[in-house]
Design a protein around this motif. Structure first.
Motif, mmCIF file in Angstrom:
data_model
loop_
_atom_site.group_PDB
_atom_site.id
_atom_site.type_symbol
_atom_site.label_atom_id
_atom_site.label_comp_id
_atom_site.label_asym_id
_atom_site.label_seq_id
_atom_site.Cartn_x
_atom_site.Cartn_y
_atom_site.Cartn_z
ATOM 1 N N LEU A 2 0.868 -1.342 -0.111
ATOM 2 C CA LEU A 2 -0.159 -0.095 0.184
ATOM 3 C C LEU A 2 0.836 1.190 -0.160
ATOM 4 C CD1 LEU A 2 -2.640 1.460 -0.006
ATOM 5 C CD2 LEU A 2 -2.534 1.186 2.706
ATOM 6 N N LEU A 3 2.011 1.243 0.833
ATOM 7 C CA LEU A 3 2.608 2.431 0.865
ATOM 8 C C LEU A 3 3.418 2.459 -0.566
ATOM 9 C CD1 LEU A 3 4.155 2.142 4.423
ATOM 10 C CD2 LEU A 3 2.445 3.465 3.635
ATOM 11 N N GLY A 4 3.747 1.571 -1.176
ATOM 12 C CA GLY A 4 4.568 1.550 -2.583
ATOM 13 C C GLY A 4 3.671 2.145 -3.378
ATOM 14 N N ALA A 5 2.356 1.635 -3.399
ATOM 15 C CA ALA A 5 1.494 2.019 -4.611
ATOM 16 C C ALA A 5 1.026 3.599 -4.316
ATOM 17 C CB ALA A 5 -0.031 1.226 -4.291
ATOM 18 N N SER A 6 1.188 4.056 -3.107
ATOM 19 C CA SER A 6 0.843 5.311 -2.771
ATOM 20 C C SER A 6 1.954 6.247 -2.725
ATOM 21 C CB SER A 6 -0.018 5.684 -1.708
ATOM 22 O OG SER A 6 0.571 5.074 -0.543
ATOM 23 N N ALA A 7 3.102 5.952 -3.234
ATOM 24 C CA ALA A 7 4.323 6.715 -3.279
ATOM 25 C C ALA A 7 4.240 8.148 -3.564
ATOM 26 C CB ALA A 7 5.405 5.827 -3.734
ATOM 27 N N ASN A 8 3.615 8.250 -4.950
ATOM 28 C CA ASN A 8 3.518 9.553 -5.253
ATOM 29 C C ASN A 8 2.459 10.666 -4.615
ATOM 30 O OD1 ASN A 8 1.273 7.979 -6.087
ATOM 31 N ND2 ASN A 8 1.185 8.849 -8.100
ATOM 32 N N LYS A 9 1.910 10.081 -3.543
ATOM 33 C CA LYS A 9 1.046 11.087 -2.666
ATOM 34 C C LYS A 9 1.588 11.057 -1.465
ATOM 35 C CE LYS A 9 -2.868 9.945 -5.781
ATOM 36 N NZ LYS A 9 -4.236 9.042 -5.768
ATOM 37 N N PRO A 10 1.503 12.288 -0.609
ATOM 38 C CA PRO A 10 1.793 12.404 0.658
ATOM 39 C C PRO A 10 1.346 11.835 1.736
ATOM 40 C CG PRO A 10 0.962 14.559 -0.122
ATOM 41 C CD PRO A 10 0.888 13.745 -1.140
ATOM 42 N N GLN A 11 -0.049 11.362 1.728
ATOM 43 C CA GLN A 11 -0.863 11.156 2.864
ATOM 44 C C GLN A 11 -0.222 9.972 3.665
ATOM 45 O OE1 GLN A 11 -2.073 11.702 -0.201
ATOM 46 N NE2 GLN A 11 -3.996 12.674 0.189
ATOM 47 N N LEU A 12 0.286 8.831 3.018
ATOM 48 C CA LEU A 12 0.782 7.644 3.894
ATOM 49 C C LEU A 12 2.221 7.586 4.073
ATOM 50 C CD1 LEU A 12 -1.607 4.944 2.414
ATOM 51 C CD2 LEU A 12 -2.157 6.345 4.402
ATOM 52 N N GLN A 13 2.856 8.512 3.499
ATOM 53 C CA GLN A 13 4.513 8.407 3.495
ATOM 54 C C GLN A 13 5.027 8.359 5.036
ATOM 55 O OE1 GLN A 13 6.182 7.271 0.692
ATOM 56 N NE2 GLN A 13 3.958 7.244 0.137
ATOM 57 N N PRO A 14 4.457 9.265 5.880
ATOM 58 C CA PRO A 14 4.903 9.397 7.203
ATOM 59 C C PRO A 14 5.052 7.746 7.911
ATOM 60 C CG PRO A 14 3.388 10.845 6.829
ATOM 61 C CD PRO A 14 3.158 10.192 5.792
ATOM 62 N N LEU A 15 4.470 6.892 7.331
ATOM 63 C CA LEU A 15 4.083 5.475 7.828
ATOM 64 C C LEU A 15 5.051 4.474 7.272
ATOM 65 C CD1 LEU A 15 0.435 4.930 7.537
ATOM 66 C CD2 LEU A 15 1.808 5.642 9.522
ATOM 67 N N VAL A 16 5.953 5.028 6.358
ATOM 68 C CA VAL A 16 7.236 4.337 5.792
ATOM 69 C C VAL A 16 8.178 3.933 6.918
ATOM 70 C CG1 VAL A 16 9.084 4.193 4.167
ATOM 71 C CG2 VAL A 16 6.715 5.318 3.438
ATOM 72 N N TYR A 17 8.419 4.880 7.505
ATOM 73 C CA TYR A 17 9.690 4.732 8.598
ATOM 74 C C TYR A 17 9.336 3.698 9.678
ATOM 75 C CZ TYR A 17 13.040 5.551 12.138
ATOM 76 O OH TYR A 17 14.171 5.280 13.228
ATOM 77 N N PRO A 18 7.954 3.696 10.472
ATOM 78 C CA PRO A 18 7.642 2.941 11.277
ATOM 79 C C PRO A 18 7.448 1.386 10.825
ATOM 80 C CG PRO A 18 6.132 4.806 11.317
ATOM 81 C CD PRO A 18 7.242 4.925 10.085
ATOM 82 N N LEU A 19 7.063 1.391 9.597
ATOM 83 C CA LEU A 19 7.085 0.055 9.006
ATOM 84 C C LEU A 19 8.429 -0.574 8.699
ATOM 85 C CD1 LEU A 19 4.842 -2.060 7.974
ATOM 86 C CD2 LEU A 19 5.174 -1.099 5.388
#
Length: 766
Positions: A434-451
């Protein structure tokens, strides 16, 4: 007083009494005398024989001819009309007496006059007079007559109409007209409800739609299939015609003026349709119904409660159905949810995620495709609204972090098992995708580091060789996330440290005939760790992960510096490695990495590179140009990936093949109808044809585990009578190869019986 009038009226002598019965006249006189003595005693409860006497002797006054008795009652209407009206309202059974019993009662009176015991029996008869007595000439009741009478009554009243094929054809023509009547749509929906009532367990639909079920009666499979076909093919276009929807109209269906006319019946129809979907088990019929439901998705919007029920059932099919059913169920979920995204999306995302986790507990070659489909389709659902998805993603990723924290702190078996299981790993994959599919949008990018932190923590929780498969699964997730989000994740040390494991470098003590596959494995046992197949698969995984990650990073400006620790670790392992196959693979990888490092240094040393390292945009533009040129490592990875995918597909195709990895001879079975043995090109009997290389000139396998049985079978080839027996016994021990059976055109199953070819319900058959 009313009782007295009644007795006096009935006690009058009538000229129509038969002359042959003088005793009756005497009895009538006695009634006239006794009735005047105690008229009030009849109102008292019958406690003595004296009070019962007037009641007992009232009956003879009613005896006589049937016509005279009826004439008396008719005369009462003229004599005392008020009393007659009173009887008509309160004691109507006295007026509607049963004339057929009069003669029998006469005979009873004669017997009463001959014996003294008749007095008590008269009291019982007087008590029975108060209640209605059925006629003696009633027919004997039977189940068949009841059903026939009901059908005749229904047919006479027109309450229930039987569905016939001619009626269905007539409805089909009416539904196809441009000016469709709403009455026809309602009738078809009522017929659909009646069809469901005919196959339900209790013969009805539970009472909710019973009025509709009573309107029509569906008898027989042909009528049932015809009703279902009519609704699936023609109902939705007819409703569109009734609503007057224009071809390119964007107005929702429930906003049209005529929606009120179809709202009620449409709600019943959708309820029945989802009930039918719940009861059907055939994948083909489910496919037809789900396609129809996909057409009707726009009509579910106004029914919020019904929409939740439909989505709940569709999510079950999406998680547990067959391949085609899963896809159609997902399309229906997607269409219904998008129509009412504001109200349904939260409910759908939560239900689908829980269904995904619940059904990803066990991973096998059979369940893996379904789990992958659920993960990809769920990513599409979360991508509908990233603002809503962030709340769900944050909550569930936090739950994963809590499980990991408990395992690190408590260090107990239960806490470890809460992390080291397929549900946890599949959840990590889902959120990474999901984070990879929405990489071009900023909403979910803060969750990359916790994951990423959770994934690395899972790898380091138990860093033993026993959990190397789980480590490789987590590393694959991190590499995919790094590639999709274009984020640097330090996975190289986690990959290379596998080569330093003592268990891996220890010499194997067992030889495995079948190579290990880590695709559906999280944990290895001690026996598997001692096999050479474990080391072979570890080297394959290490080389594959290093190659995939470094090929992506080969266009980085810092690639030549990034690979220095990895190159040193590989060289250190090659010094101590005694396996030529492992050394060859790692040396080839090392050469490509060093070649790409030199290529990057050459590109950096060119005079065109005059930008500052802090200038992120200039660095990104330079890397993009280099990616278009393609590095040597990237080219090598593309060719390796093609070969690797072909190998994986071949292994997946042979998963269900029993003798794939043991080189056991395969049996080509003959049709059960013919007992003629198969012969080879030389004309000899070919009992056990094999594609293996270890076979003799006669085409029969030479080597086998059971040499005694093999020798006996070779001798049987010379004796024709015993060859049939050998052919019957051997299939119980060996199973034939599916592809060879198909090539031979065998129309018989493995048990030797004819295959039952039954075509499922299909629109073309209708």
């Amino acid at each position: 007083k009313m009782k007295l009038k009644k007795v006096k009226t009935l006690g009058k002598p009538t000229p129509g009494i038969s002359k042959g019965k003088p005793q009756k006249d005497g009895i009538k006189k006695a009634v006239a005398k006794k009735s005047g003595k105690a008229p009030d005693t009849k109102a008292i409860a019958k406690k003595s024989k004296q009070t019962a006497a007037p009641v007992k002797n009232v009956k003879p006054a009613r005896k006589g001819s049937k016509k005279s008795h009826k004439a008396e009652l008719e005369g009462l209407k003229d004599i005392d009309p008020e009393f007659y009206d009173f009887l008509k309202k309160n004691d109507k059974k006295l007026l509607d007496f049963n004339l057929s019993d009069s003669e029998d009662e006469d005979e009873e009176v004669e017997e009463e006059s001959k014996s003294a015991a008749a007095d008590e029996s008269d009291d019982d008869e007087e008590n029975e007079e108060k209640y209605h007595k059925p006629s003696d000439d009633l027919a004997v009741a039977s189940d068949e007559s009841d059903f026939e009478d009901e059908e005749e009554d229904e047919a006479s009243t027109g309450g229930t109409q039987k569905i016939t094929l001619n009626l269905l054809r007539q409805w089909e023509q009416q539904l196809g007209q441009s000016n469709v009547s709403i009455d026809i749509v309602r009738k078809v929906i009522q017929a659909f409800n009646s069809a469901l009532a005919s196959i339900s367990a209790d013969g009805a639909d539970g009472g909710e739609n019973q009025p509709n079920a009573a309107a029509f009666k569906v008898v027989g499979a042909a009528a049932f299939n015809g009703v279902i076909q009519l609704c699936v093919l023609h109902l939705q276009p007819a409703i569109i015609q009734v609503l007057g929807v224009k071809p390119n109209s964007s107005l929702p269906l429930h906003k049209h003026k005529k929606w009120v006319k179809v709202r009620g019946c449409l709600r019943y129809y959708l309820t029945d349709l989802i009930r039918l979907v719940e009861q059907v088990s055939s994948a083909n019929i489910l496919g037809v119904l789900l396609k129809h439901l996909h057409q009707m998705a726009g009509m579910v919007v106004p029914f919020t409660a019904l929409g939740k029920t439909i989505l709940k059932r569709l999510i079950v099919l999406w998680a547990t159905g067959d391949e085609t059913v899963r896809v159609l169920a997902f399309l229906c979920i997607l269409k219904i949810t998008r129509k009412q995204q504001a109200t349904m999306l939260n409910h759908v995302l939560k239900a689908m995620y829980l269904a995904y986790v619940r059904n990803s507990k066990f991973v096998s070659p059979n369940t893996l495709p379904g789990i992958n489909f659920m993960r990809r389709s769920l990513v599409e659902m979360f991508a509908l609204d990233l603002n809503v998805s962030y709340q769900h993603a944050f909550l569930y990723i936090r739950q994963l972090a809590i499980h990991l924290r408990n395992a690190v702190i408590l260090k107990k078996k239960d806490s470890f098992q809460a992390v080291y299981n397929w549900q946890f790993i599949n959840s990590l994959r889902l959120w990474a995708d999901l984070l990879g599919a929405s990489a071009n949008k900023p909403q979910l990018q803060p969750l990359v580091y916790p994951l990423v932190t959770i994934a690395t923590g899972v790898i380091r929780l138990i860093p033993t060789a026993q959990y190397f498969p789980l480590r490789f699964h987590c590393l694959q997730t991190l590499i995919s996330l790094s590639k999709e989000t274009n984020t640097y994740v330090p996975v190289l040390p986690l990959i290379v440290e596998v080569l330093k494991s003592n268990t891996f470098n220890r010499k194997h003590t067992a030889v495995s005939m079948k190579p290990l596959q880590f695709t559906c494995v999280l944990r290895l046992n001690k026996a598997q760790l001692a096999e050479n197949g474990f080391r072979d698969e570890v080297i394959e995984q290490v080389c594959g992960l290093l190659l995939e990650y470094l090929a992506h990073e080969s266009t980085s400006l810092a690639f030549s510096d990034l690979v220095v620790p990895t190159v040193m670790a590989i060289k250190a392992y090659l010094k101590d490695c005694r396996n030529a196959n492992y050394s060859r693979k790692l040396k080839q990888l090392l050469e490509k990495v060093q070649e790409s490092g030199r290529f990057i240094e050459q590109q950096r040393s060119k005079s065109s590179v005059n930008f500052d390292i802090k200038d992120a945009k200039a660095v990104a533009a330079w890397e993009h140009q280099l990616r278009l040129k393609r590095t040597p490592l990237d080219i090598y990875y593309a060719s390796w990936l093609k070969t690797h995918e072909t190998k994986k597909r071949r292994q997946a195709a042979q998963t269900d093949e029993i003798n794939a990895d043991y080189d056991v001879p395969k049996l080509k079975k003959l049709p059960a109808k013919t007992a003629v043995p198969v012969r080879n090109e030389k004309g000899e009997v070919e009992l056990f044809p094999s594609d293996s290389e270890d076979e003799g000139d006669d085409g029969l396998p030479i080597a086998s585990d059971d040499e005694d049985e093999e020798d006996e079978e070779l001798e049987v080839e010379e004796e024709q009578p015993k060859s049939k027996k050998a052919k019957k016994e051997k299939p119980e021990k060996l199973k034939s190869h599916p592809s060879e059976d198909a090539a031979a055109g065998d129309d018989y199953d493995e048990a030797g019986g004819a295959v039952d070819i039954v075509k499922d319900l299909d629109l073309n058959d209708w």
